[in-house]
Design an enzyme around this catalytic site. Structure first.
Site, PDB file in Angstrom:
ATOM      1  N   THR A 146      49.788  21.995  -6.894  1.00  0.00           N
ATOM      2  CA  THR A 146      48.592  21.854  -6.071  1.00  0.00           C
ATOM      3  C   THR A 146      48.298  23.166  -5.370  1.00  0.00           C
ATOM      4  OG1 THR A 146      47.643  20.867  -4.060  1.00  0.00           O
ATOM      5  CG2 THR A 146      50.033  20.735  -4.279  1.00  0.00           C
ATOM      6  N   ILE A 147      47.019  23.563  -5.399  1.00  0.00           N
ATOM      7  CA  ILE A 147      46.663  24.809  -4.712  1.00  0.00           C
ATOM      8  C   ILE A 147      46.846  24.636  -3.203  1.00  0.00           C
ATOM      9  CG2 ILE A 147      45.057  25.583  -6.497  1.00  0.00           C
ATOM     10  CD1 ILE A 147      42.764  24.739  -4.506  1.00  0.00           C
ATOM     11  N   ASP A 148      46.822  23.374  -2.725  1.00  0.00           N
ATOM     12  CA  ASP A 148      46.875  23.131  -1.272  1.00  0.00           C
ATOM     13  C   ASP A 148      48.229  23.479  -0.658  1.00  0.00           C
ATOM     14  OD1 ASP A 148      44.348  22.123  -1.701  1.00  0.00           O
ATOM     15  OD2 ASP A 148      44.962  20.026  -1.657  1.00  0.00           O
ATOM     16  N   ARG A 183      26.946  41.874  10.518  1.00  0.00           N
ATOM     17  CA  ARG A 183      26.773  40.432  10.701  1.00  0.00           C
ATOM     18  C   ARG A 183      28.112  39.711  10.638  1.00  0.00           C
ATOM     19  NH1 ARG A 183      24.085  39.515   4.751  1.00  0.00           N
ATOM     20  NH2 ARG A 183      22.134  39.794   5.847  1.00  0.00           N
ATOM     21  N   GLY A 191      41.781  23.339   0.560  1.00  0.00           N
ATOM     22  CA  GLY A 191      43.108  23.144   1.173  1.00  0.00           C
ATOM     23  C   GLY A 191      43.287  21.726   1.694  1.00  0.00           C
ATOM     24  N   ARG A 192      42.192  20.954   1.573  1.00  0.00           N
ATOM     25  CA  ARG A 192      42.150  19.570   2.055  1.00  0.00           C
ATOM     26  C   ARG A 192      42.565  19.485   3.530  1.00  0.00           C
ATOM     27  NH1 ARG A 192      43.437  15.772  -2.494  1.00  0.00           N
ATOM     28  NH2 ARG A 192      41.207  15.782  -2.819  1.00  0.00           N
ATOM     29  N   GLU A 243      38.597  24.085   4.777  1.00  0.00           N
ATOM     30  CA  GLU A 243      37.637  22.968   4.686  1.00  0.00           C
ATOM     31  C   GLU A 243      38.026  21.787   5.579  1.00  0.00           C
ATOM     32  OE1 GLU A 243      37.579  21.679   0.605  1.00  0.00           O
ATOM     33  OE2 GLU A 243      39.670  21.019   0.642  1.00  0.00           O
ATOM     34  N   ARG A 289      26.185  34.673   8.192  1.00  0.00           N
ATOM     35  CA  ARG A 289      26.031  34.115   6.856  1.00  0.00           C
ATOM     36  C   ARG A 289      27.286  33.331   6.494  1.00  0.00           C
ATOM     37  NH1 ARG A 289      21.531  35.790   7.710  1.00  0.00           N
ATOM     38  NH2 ARG A 289      20.280  37.133   6.360  1.00  0.00           N
ATOM     39  N   HIS A 295      35.581  25.451  -5.864  1.00  0.00           N
ATOM     40  CA  HIS A 295      36.457  25.324  -7.038  1.00  0.00           C
ATOM     41  C   HIS A 295      36.750  26.655  -7.725  1.00  0.00           C
ATOM     42  CE1 HIS A 295      34.756  21.322  -6.374  1.00  0.00           C
ATOM     43  NE2 HIS A 295      35.869  20.863  -6.908  1.00  0.00           N
TER      44      HIS A 295
HETATM   45  O1  F6P Z   1      43.773  19.063  -3.848  1.00  0.00           O
HETATM   46  C1  F6P Z   1      43.204  20.186  -4.418  1.00  0.00           C
HETATM   47  C2  F6P Z   1      41.763  20.314  -4.021  1.00  0.00           C
HETATM   48  O2  F6P Z   1      41.269  21.493  -4.606  1.00  0.00           O
HETATM   49  C3  F6P Z   1      41.463  20.310  -2.519  1.00  0.00           C
HETATM   50  O3  F6P Z   1      41.734  21.542  -1.912  1.00  0.00           O
HETATM   51  C4  F6P Z   1      40.014  19.913  -2.495  1.00  0.00           C
HETATM   52  O4  F6P Z   1      39.629  19.328  -1.271  1.00  0.00           O
HETATM   53  C5  F6P Z   1      39.935  18.918  -3.615  1.00  0.00           C
HETATM   54  O5  F6P Z   1      40.997  19.221  -4.506  1.00  0.00           O
HETATM   55  C6  F6P Z   1      38.637  18.936  -4.390  1.00  0.00           C
HETATM   56  O6  F6P Z   1      38.653  17.899  -5.278  1.00  0.00           O
HETATM   57  P1  F6P Z   1      37.696  17.788  -6.553  1.00  0.00           P
HETATM   58  O7  F6P Z   1      38.195  18.758  -7.563  1.00  0.00           O
HETATM   59  O8  F6P Z   1      37.856  16.380  -6.983  1.00  0.00           O
HETATM   60  O9  F6P Z   1      36.323  18.122  -6.097  1.00  0.00           O
END
Ligand code: F6P
Length: 366
Positions: A146-148, A183, A191-192, A243, A289, A295
Site C-alpha cells: 500500500t502506498i499509504d 504565490r 494517504g487516506r 488528503e 493555487r 492517482h
Molecule cells: O489506499 C491507497 C489509496 O491510494 C489511498 O491513498 C486513496 O485514498 C485511495 O487508495 C484511493 O482509492 P481509489 O483508487 O479507489 O480511488
C-alpha cells in the site's frame, strides 16, 4: 526386456507420485495498484517451483476466489511480465465479506483446486479479509502493498517509496511556479487516514508547511506562517497536505461523501486542496493555487527500493509457505525481512511523534 518394463513402471510411479505430491498455492492482489507489483510475483513463482509448489493466480483479488476466476501462473508468463508493466494479475476493491456465504464459497473453490494456502498481497482492507478467513480456516501468508504505509509491524509497505518519490518530484517542480509568481501553492497527496506520504514527500521536497491528519493545525496557524514568511521577504509558500487532513473551517459534510466497498470515504471528494487554497487566499490576501496529485503517484516506474523490497517480500512469503507457517505478514524491520502476526499488522500505523518532530514541521520555524 523385463528390466526395461520394471524401470518404466518405476518411472511412471515416481512421476505419478511426484504429481500428486506437488503442492499448490494461490496468489491474489487486492486494493489500489502499486508500481512494480510484478517484482513480488516474479520472486514468488520461481521460488515456489524450486520447492515443487505450483502457483495459481486469482484475478481481481478476493473476488476472484469467490468466483473461481483463476489460472495457473507459469515461468514463461513471468518472463514476459516486465517489472515496470501492468501487474500480471488484476486487482479489485470488491469486499467479498458483503456476501453472506463468502467464506464457504471461497473455501470450497480453494479446496476444489487443492490449493493449500493463499499469498495475499494488499493493504489493510484486503489483509483484513485475509485475517477474517484465516481465523475460519483458510491458510494465508500476506504481503504489505500500500502506498499509504499504514500497516503496522513493517517500517515500509511496498509502493510507499515510489509514491513518495513521485510526489517529491511534483512538489520540486511546483517550487518554480510558486516562487516565480510569488504565490502560495497547496499540493494534495493521497494517504487516506494517515500522513506518511505527505510528510515523506513534503520533507524531501522542502515544502514549507506539511499538514497531516495525525497532527492538527488551525487555519490561523497556517495563515500565520504564510504571513510571517512574507514579512521576512519570502513571498512564496508551498504546503503539502494529506488528503485525510481536516480543518473546522472547511465544513466538510462527511455524510455526503461517497464510500468504497469497504466503507472508506472517497477522500478526493473532500476537495481539501481547493478548499484550503480558497480559505488561505481569503485570509492572507496572497494569491494561492492548488494541485491534486491523486492517482498519478500510484502508477508508473517503481523505485529501485520498491523493486528490491518486492523481491525480498516475495522470497520471504514463499519461505513461510514452505514451512507451512500461516497467519503472518512479511515485513521490513530495519534491514531485516521478518514475519509479523497478521492480526497485529492490520492495526492502522499512524505517523509517530518522533518522525513528525524530527521533520521540524511541528514548530514551523522557517
Ligand atoms: O489506499 C491507497 C489509496 O491510494 C489511498 O491513498 C486513496 O485514498 C485511495 O487508495 C484511493 O482509492 P481509489 O483508487 O479507489 O480511488
Amino acid at each position: 526386456m523385463t528390466n526395461i518394463l520394471q524401470d518404466s513402471k518405476l518411472l511412471f510411479t515416481l512421476v505419478t507420485l511426484n504429481d500428486s505430491y506437488m503442492r499448490k498455492i494461490g496468489i491474489l492482489i487486492g486494493g489500489g495498484e502499486c508500481p512494480g507489483v510484478n517484482s513480488i510475483i516474479k520472486s514468488i513463482i520461481p521460488k515456489s517451483l524450486e520447492h515443487d509448489i505450483e502457483v495459481y493466480g486469482f484475478r481481481h483479488g478476493w473476488e476472484g476466489v469467490l468466483n473461481n476466476d483463476v489460472r495457473k501462473l507459469t515461468l514463461e508468463e513471468m518472463d514476459e511480465a516486465h517489472i515496470l508493466g501492468c501487474p500480471m494479475i488484476e486487482s479489485s476493491r470488491v469486499n467479498v465479506l458483503q456476501h453472506p456465504d463468502a467464506y464457504e464459497r471461497c473455501k470450497a473453490n480453494l479446496d476444489a483446486l487443492e490449493l493449500e494456502s493463499v499469498i495475499v498481497i494488499g493493504g489493510d482492507d484486503t489483509l483484513g479479509v485475509a485475517d477474517h478467513f484465516q481465523r475460519k480456516g483458510i491458510n494465508v501468508v500476506c504481503v504489505p502493498k500500500t502506498i499509504d504505509n499504514d500497516l503496522s509491524g513493517t517500517d515500509y509497505s511496498f509502493g510507499f517509496d515510489t509514491a513518495s518519490y513521485v510526489a517529491t518530484e511534483a512538489i520540486d517542480r511546483l517550487h518554480t511556479n510558486s516562487k516565480f509568481n510569488s504565490r502560495c501553492f497547496v499540493v494534495e497527496v493521497m494517504g487516506r487516514n494517515t500522513g506518511w506520504i505527505a510528510l515523506q514527500a513534503g520533507l524531501a521536497a522542502g515544502a514549507h508547511i506539511v499538514l497531516i491528519p495525525e497532527f492538527p493545525r488551525t487555519l490561523d496557524e497556517i495563515a500565520g506562517i504564510i504571513e510571517d514568511r512574507k514579512q521576512n521577504g519570502k513571498f512564496y509558500t508551498i504546503i503539502c497536505v494529506a488528503e485525510g487532513f481536516d480543518l473546522e473551517e472547511m465544513n466538510i459534510d462527511y455524510d455526503a461523501l461517497g464510500k468504497d466497498d469497504y466503507g472508506n470515504i472517497r477522500m478526493e471528494q473532500k476537495h481539501i486542496a481547493a478548499t484550503l487554497a480558497a480559505l488561505l487566499e481569503e485570509k492572507t490576501g496572497i494569491k494561492t493555487r492548488f494541485s491534486v496529485l491523486g492517482h498519478m503517484i500510484r502508477g508508473g516506474v517503481p523505485t529501485a527500493f520498491d523493486r528490491v523490497l518486492g523481491s525480498k517480500f516475495g522470497a520471504k512469503a514463499v519461505e513461510l509457505i514452505v514451512e507451512k507457517q500461516y497467519g503472518y505478514m512479511v515485513a521490513l524491520q530495519g534491514s531485516s525481512i521478518v514475519a509479523v502476526d497478521l492480526e497485529q499488522a492490520i492495526v492502522r500505523k499512524k505517523v509517530d511523534e518522533e518522525f513528525y518532530h524530527a521533520s521540524g514541521y511541528h514548530s514551523y520555524q522557517y
